[in-house]
Design a protein around this motif. Structure first.
Motif: not given
Ligand SMILES: C=C(O[C@@H]1C=C(C(=O)O)C=C[C@H]1O)C(=O)O
Length: 95
Positions: A25, A36, A44-45, A49, A78, A81, A85
């Motif tokens: 993951r 992105k 951060n989206d 989330n 999250i 991740n 990034q």
């Molecule tokens: C992985 C992403 O980036 C970030 C991490 C996410 C996750 O770990 O599920 C979801 C949204 C974003 O804040 C994404 O945008 O899909």
């Protein structure tokens, strides 16, 4: 009857699988960041989330698991991740 050693071996196997899944993951952070950056999107989206957290809570509910604990686990996933990034984009651990 199953011995404690057998149950612990099963738990260990599950723990190893979970680490592998977490590794996979977090590993996707690179591909997500690349897309992105191309699309000019923020790391951060908050909308996504919510999608991820709602999906986890729904799955936990179906399995009769404690939803607030499952939500906490996914909040950590999250965060990991997002942090990865930021690291990859050379920004360090910014919020
Ligand atoms: C992985 C992403 O980036 C970030 C991490 C996410 C996750 O770990 O599920 C979801 C949204 C974003 O804040 C994404 O945008 O899909």
């Amino acid at each position: 009857m199953t011995t404690i050693q057998e149950v612990r071996a099963e738990i260990e196997e599950i723990d190893r699988e979970m680490i592998e899944l977490i590794h996979r993951r977090v590993g996707l952070a690179e591909k997500v960041l690349e897309s992105k950056q191309k699309e000019g999107m923020q790391i951060n989206d908050t909308g996504q989330n919510h999608v991820v957290l709602d999906r986890a809570v729904d799955s936990a509910t179906e399995r009769n698991l404690d939803t607030s604990s499952v939500k906490e686990i996914f909040e950590i996933l999250i965060r990991m991740n997002i942090e990865r990034q930021h690291e990859l984009s050379g920004e360090g651990n910014l919020p």
